[in-house]
Design a protein around this motif. Structure first.
Motif, PDB file in Angstrom:
ATOM      1  N   SER A  28       0.826  -1.213   0.000  1.00 40.48           N
ATOM      2  CA  SER A  28       0.000   0.000   0.000  1.00 40.48           C
ATOM      3  C   SER A  28       0.856   1.257   0.000  1.00 40.48           C
ATOM      4  O   SER A  28       0.587   2.199  -0.752  1.00 40.48           O
ATOM      5  CB  SER A  28      -0.925   0.011   1.221  1.00 40.48           C
ATOM      6  OG  SER A  28      -1.778  -1.099   1.208  1.00 40.48           O
ATOM      7  N   MET A  32       1.022   4.045  -2.985  1.00 34.32           N
ATOM      8  CA  MET A  32       0.678   5.448  -2.709  1.00 34.32           C
ATOM      9  C   MET A  32       1.842   6.375  -3.024  1.00 34.32           C
ATOM     10  O   MET A  32       1.638   7.476  -3.540  1.00 34.32           O
ATOM     11  CB  MET A  32       0.236   5.606  -1.260  1.00 34.32           C
ATOM     12  CG  MET A  32      -1.147   5.088  -0.999  1.00 34.32           C
ATOM     13  SD  MET A  32      -1.643   5.416   0.696  1.00 34.32           S
ATOM     14  CE  MET A  32      -3.048   4.354   0.854  1.00 34.32           C
ATOM     15  N   GLN A  38      -4.301   6.925  -4.635  1.00 33.42           N
ATOM     16  CA  GLN A  38      -4.316   8.210  -3.935  1.00 33.42           C
ATOM     17  C   GLN A  38      -4.190   7.984  -2.436  1.00 33.42           C
ATOM     18  O   GLN A  38      -4.754   7.030  -1.904  1.00 33.42           O
ATOM     19  CB  GLN A  38      -5.603   8.960  -4.227  1.00 33.42           C
ATOM     20  CG  GLN A  38      -5.719   9.469  -5.632  1.00 33.42           C
ATOM     21  CD  GLN A  38      -6.999  10.266  -5.808  1.00 33.42           C
ATOM     22  OE1 GLN A  38      -7.947  10.144  -5.048  1.00 33.42           O
ATOM     23  NE2 GLN A  38      -7.009  11.097  -6.849  1.00 33.42           N
ATOM     24  N   PRO A  39      -3.478   8.862  -1.743  1.00 33.10           N
ATOM     25  CA  PRO A  39      -3.389   8.739  -0.284  1.00 33.10           C
ATOM     26  C   PRO A  39      -4.755   8.965   0.369  1.00 33.10           C
ATOM     27  O   PRO A  39      -5.603   9.672  -0.170  1.00 33.10           O
ATOM     28  CB  PRO A  39      -2.419   9.848   0.116  1.00 33.10           C
ATOM     29  CG  PRO A  39      -1.730  10.244  -1.127  1.00 33.10           C
ATOM     30  CD  PRO A  39      -2.648   9.929  -2.258  1.00 33.10           C
ATOM     31  N   ILE A  63      -8.471   3.575  -3.715  1.00 38.38           N
ATOM     32  CA  ILE A  63      -8.272   2.999  -2.383  1.00 38.38           C
ATOM     33  C   ILE A  63      -9.186   1.798  -2.205  1.00 38.38           C
ATOM     34  O   ILE A  63      -8.781   0.778  -1.647  1.00 38.38           O
ATOM     35  CB  ILE A  63      -8.519   4.063  -1.288  1.00 38.38           C
ATOM     36  CG1 ILE A  63      -7.535   5.209  -1.445  1.00 38.38           C
ATOM     37  CG2 ILE A  63      -8.399   3.447   0.093  1.00 38.38           C
ATOM     38  CD1 ILE A  63      -7.826   6.397  -0.559  1.00 38.38           C
TER      39      ILE A  63
END
Length: 101
Positions: A28, A32, A38-39, A63
């Motif tokens: 992950s 990111m 996207q964060p 996400i």
């Protein structure tokens, strides 16, 4: 034991491999950091939301896709060896009990 002999270092003998959560977190973080996902926006969510909804509150569809991939594809692959090991142990115990009976 002779005075010169030293006991082997236990810190390297009992070193555990990375856990499944560690592997998922590394994947992950890498995705990111390179911009594939996207964060998260940092929104606080209610614990226990269904899979996907928790991630959707956190930001974007990327996400959600990452969470679905980790939970539905990666986790079963990572857990499979542990289940096979447990199955082999249980089968060996069952065979031993059958032989003793």
């Amino acid at each position: 034991r002779h005075a010169r002999e030293q006991a082997p270092c236990r810190c390297t003998q009992n070193a555990n491999p990375p856990t499944n959560n560690t592997i998922a977190l590394i994947i992950s973080a890498v995705l990111m950091s390179i911009g594939v996902v996207q964060p998260c926006v940092g929104a606080q969510t209610v614990f226990g939301l269904p899979l996907g909804f928790h991630a959707l509150v956190g930001g974007s569809v990327s996400i959600v896709l990452l969470q679905l991939f980790i939970q539905l594809v990666l986790s079963p692959i990572l857990w499979f060896p542990w289940f096979k090991r447990a199955e082999k142990k249980a089968l060996a115990l069952e065979r031993q009990a059958d032989q003793e009976a």
